[in-house]
Scaffold this motif. Sequence first.
Motif, PDB file in Angstrom:
ATOM      1  N   MET A   1      54.014  57.285  63.675  1.00 22.67           N
ATOM      2  CA  MET A   1      52.705  57.885  63.628  1.00 22.67           C
ATOM      3  C   MET A   1      51.698  56.795  63.259  1.00 22.67           C
ATOM      4  O   MET A   1      51.876  56.068  62.290  1.00 22.67           O
ATOM      5  CB  MET A   1      52.694  59.014  62.585  1.00 22.67           C
ATOM      6  CG  MET A   1      51.428  59.784  62.594  1.00 22.67           C
ATOM      7  SD  MET A   1      51.341  61.175  61.433  1.00 22.67           S
ATOM      8  CE  MET A   1      52.816  62.094  61.712  1.00 22.67           C
ATOM      9  N   THR A   2      50.630  56.702  64.031  1.00 19.87           N
ATOM     10  CA  THR A   2      49.631  55.674  63.794  1.00 19.87           C
ATOM     11  C   THR A   2      48.716  56.056  62.635  1.00 19.87           C
ATOM     12  O   THR A   2      48.621  57.232  62.253  1.00 19.87           O
ATOM     13  CB  THR A   2      48.772  55.448  65.052  1.00 19.87           C
ATOM     14  OG1 THR A   2      47.986  56.620  65.275  1.00 19.87           O
ATOM     15  CG2 THR A   2      49.626  55.153  66.272  1.00 19.87           C
ATOM     16  N   GLN A   6      47.283  59.781  61.492  1.00 28.81           N
ATOM     17  CA  GLN A   6      47.395  60.253  60.114  1.00 28.81           C
ATOM     18  C   GLN A   6      46.022  60.611  59.550  1.00 28.81           C
ATOM     19  O   GLN A   6      45.879  61.609  58.849  1.00 28.81           O
ATOM     20  CB  GLN A   6      48.069  59.198  59.234  1.00 28.81           C
ATOM     21  CG  GLN A   6      49.543  59.062  59.499  1.00 28.81           C
ATOM     22  CD  GLN A   6      50.166  57.958  58.666  1.00 28.81           C
ATOM     23  OE1 GLN A   6      49.550  56.925  58.419  1.00 28.81           O
ATOM     24  NE2 GLN A   6      51.402  58.186  58.241  1.00 28.81           N
ATOM     25  N   MET A   7      45.024  59.797  59.864  1.00 26.09           N
ATOM     26  CA  MET A   7      43.665  60.062  59.378  1.00 26.09           C
ATOM     27  C   MET A   7      43.126  61.362  59.975  1.00 26.09           C
ATOM     28  O   MET A   7      42.528  62.174  59.271  1.00 26.09           O
ATOM     29  CB  MET A   7      42.739  58.896  59.717  1.00 26.09           C
ATOM     30  CG  MET A   7      41.326  59.078  59.199  1.00 26.09           C
ATOM     31  SD  MET A   7      41.235  59.301  57.398  1.00 26.09           S
ATOM     32  CE  MET A   7      41.493  57.648  56.863  1.00 26.09           C
ATOM     33  N   LYS A   8      43.361  61.583  61.266  1.00 31.43           N
ATOM     34  CA  LYS A   8      42.911  62.821  61.912  1.00 31.43           C
ATOM     35  C   LYS A   8      43.577  64.038  61.266  1.00 31.43           C
ATOM     36  O   LYS A   8      42.935  65.055  61.018  1.00 31.43           O
ATOM     37  CB  LYS A   8      43.207  62.800  63.415  1.00 31.43           C
ATOM     38  CG  LYS A   8      42.273  61.934  64.199  1.00 31.43           C
ATOM     39  CD  LYS A   8      42.613  61.968  65.681  1.00 31.43           C
ATOM     40  CE  LYS A   8      41.715  61.052  66.472  1.00 31.43           C
ATOM     41  NZ  LYS A   8      42.062  61.027  67.887  1.00 31.43           N
ATOM     42  N   GLN A   9      44.881  63.930  60.984  1.00 30.30           N
ATOM     43  CA  GLN A   9      45.591  65.040  60.340  1.00 30.30           C
ATOM     44  C   GLN A   9      45.061  65.296  58.939  1.00 30.30           C
ATOM     45  O   GLN A   9      44.893  66.446  58.536  1.00 30.30           O
ATOM     46  CB  GLN A   9      47.090  64.763  60.306  1.00 30.30           C
ATOM     47  CG  GLN A   9      47.742  64.862  61.660  1.00 30.30           C
ATOM     48  CD  GLN A   9      49.228  64.523  61.617  1.00 30.30           C
ATOM     49  OE1 GLN A   9      49.723  63.933  60.672  1.00 30.30           O
ATOM     50  NE2 GLN A   9      49.932  64.916  62.672  1.00 30.30           N
ATOM     51  N   LEU A  10      44.774  64.242  58.218  1.00 32.08           N
ATOM     52  CA  LEU A  10      44.232  64.380  56.867  1.00 32.08           C
ATOM     53  C   LEU A  10      42.861  65.052  56.891  1.00 32.08           C
ATOM     54  O   LEU A  10      42.570  65.924  56.076  1.00 32.08           O
ATOM     55  CB  LEU A  10      44.149  63.010  56.190  1.00 32.08           C
ATOM     56  CG  LEU A  10      43.713  62.992  54.734  1.00 32.08           C
ATOM     57  CD1 LEU A  10      44.666  63.820  53.871  1.00 32.08           C
ATOM     58  CD2 LEU A  10      43.639  61.562  54.227  1.00 32.08           C
ATOM     59  N   GLY A  14      41.758  68.615  55.230  1.00 34.51           N
ATOM     60  CA  GLY A  14      40.578  68.736  54.381  1.00 34.51           C
ATOM     61  C   GLY A  14      39.594  69.774  54.893  1.00 34.51           C
ATOM     62  O   GLY A  14      39.057  70.582  54.122  1.00 34.51           O
ATOM     63  N   VAL A  15      39.354  69.764  56.203  1.00 34.04           N
ATOM     64  CA  VAL A  15      38.446  70.738  56.821  1.00 34.04           C
ATOM     65  C   VAL A  15      39.000  72.156  56.643  1.00 34.04           C
ATOM     66  O   VAL A  15      38.261  73.089  56.311  1.00 34.04           O
ATOM     67  CB  VAL A  15      38.245  70.406  58.318  1.00 34.04           C
ATOM     68  CG1 VAL A  15      37.658  71.573  59.083  1.00 34.04           C
ATOM     69  CG2 VAL A  15      37.367  69.168  58.465  1.00 34.04           C
ATOM     70  N   THR A  16      40.300  72.303  56.853  1.00 39.99           N
ATOM     71  CA  THR A  16      40.928  73.621  56.683  1.00 39.99           C
ATOM     72  C   THR A  16      40.780  74.100  55.248  1.00 39.99           C
ATOM     73  O   THR A  16      40.403  75.259  55.008  1.00 39.99           O
ATOM     74  CB  THR A  16      42.417  73.564  57.082  1.00 39.99           C
ATOM     75  OG1 THR A  16      42.515  73.119  58.436  1.00 39.99           O
ATOM     76  CG2 THR A  16      43.077  74.918  56.948  1.00 39.99           C
ATOM     77  N   ALA A  17      41.038  73.228  54.300  1.00 40.49           N
ATOM     78  CA  ALA A  17      40.910  73.602  52.888  1.00 40.49           C
ATOM     79  C   ALA A  17      39.464  73.960  52.544  1.00 40.49           C
ATOM     80  O   ALA A  17      39.208  74.944  51.831  1.00 40.49           O
ATOM     81  CB  ALA A  17      41.394  72.467  51.990  1.00 40.49           C
ATOM     82  N   LEU A  58      44.081  76.342  65.537  1.00 43.62           N
ATOM     83  CA  LEU A  58      44.951  76.078  64.391  1.00 43.62           C
ATOM     84  C   LEU A  58      44.165  76.173  63.084  1.00 43.62           C
ATOM     85  O   LEU A  58      44.555  76.906  62.168  1.00 43.62           O
ATOM     86  CB  LEU A  58      45.615  74.700  64.510  1.00 43.62           C
ATOM     87  CG  LEU A  58      46.500  74.313  63.324  1.00 43.62           C
ATOM     88  CD1 LEU A  58      47.658  75.297  63.161  1.00 43.62           C
ATOM     89  CD2 LEU A  58      47.015  72.889  63.483  1.00 43.62           C
ATOM     90  N   VAL A  59      43.047  75.474  63.018  1.00 44.49           N
ATOM     91  CA  VAL A  59      42.228  75.519  61.808  1.00 44.49           C
ATOM     92  C   VAL A  59      41.670  76.929  61.612  1.00 44.49           C
ATOM     93  O   VAL A  59      41.723  77.482  60.506  1.00 44.49           O
ATOM     94  CB  VAL A  59      41.095  74.473  61.855  1.00 44.49           C
ATOM     95  CG1 VAL A  59      40.121  74.651  60.693  1.00 44.49           C
ATOM     96  CG2 VAL A  59      41.679  73.061  61.844  1.00 44.49           C
ATOM     97  N   GLY A  60      41.156  77.545  62.671  1.00 41.72           N
ATOM     98  CA  GLY A  60      40.620  78.905  62.558  1.00 41.72           C
ATOM     99  C   GLY A  60      41.659  79.891  62.064  1.00 41.72           C
ATOM    100  O   GLY A  60      41.384  80.725  61.201  1.00 41.72           O
ATOM    101  N   GLY A  61      42.866  79.794  62.605  1.00 39.29           N
ATOM    102  CA  GLY A  61      43.936  80.704  62.187  1.00 39.29           C
ATOM    103  C   GLY A  61      44.354  80.494  60.746  1.00 39.29           C
ATOM    104  O   GLY A  61      44.557  81.461  60.002  1.00 39.29           O
TER     105      GLY A  61
END
Length: 179
Positions: A1-2, A6-10, A14-17, A58-61
């Motif tokens: 994983m690049t 990893q930054m995009k997932q993080l 954060g946005v989801t939280a 995904l985030v909305g759900g």
Amino acid sequence: MTANTQMKQLVLVGVTAAFATLAFLGTTVIRIPIPASGGYFNLGDTFVMAAALLYGPLVGGLVGAIGPAMADALGFPQFILATAVVKGVEGILIGLIVGSRKRPWRAVIALAAGVLVLVGGYYVFEAYIYPLLALRIPFFGVTAAAAALAEIVPNLLQGGISAVIAFGIWKILARSSKG
């Protein structure tokens, strides 16, 4: 994983939280009881809808399943199951319908579908699923078909107001992210 992945997932975590927290607050700060069912009117859907429009299904759900359900834990635990399912599906569906080509007409259709999921989902849970569950688990004996029917108009108002506000948030944030 690049490192970029990893930054995009993080960022998505954060946005989801952040949006789940906003949905929690929107659900707890403005609570107008609906006496017929023991439920309540709130504006937590605003942030479920906005998250789905901005960041996808995904985030909305996740925002829908986590934030408002956690708010139900404060005084309304009997509704956690219905809220997690209904608002999770609401967020997923809005995100799927709006898609990656975020056009205003698609956002309007997505939000309308989300409102229908909200209203229909709570009706099904309160009129059918909870009474059925209550036969074995008394904890769920909190609603009936008449109460579910009485909640349709308040849920339509809740969903409609939330959709209008979410559309505005989406327009402002989508415009500002374009630079």
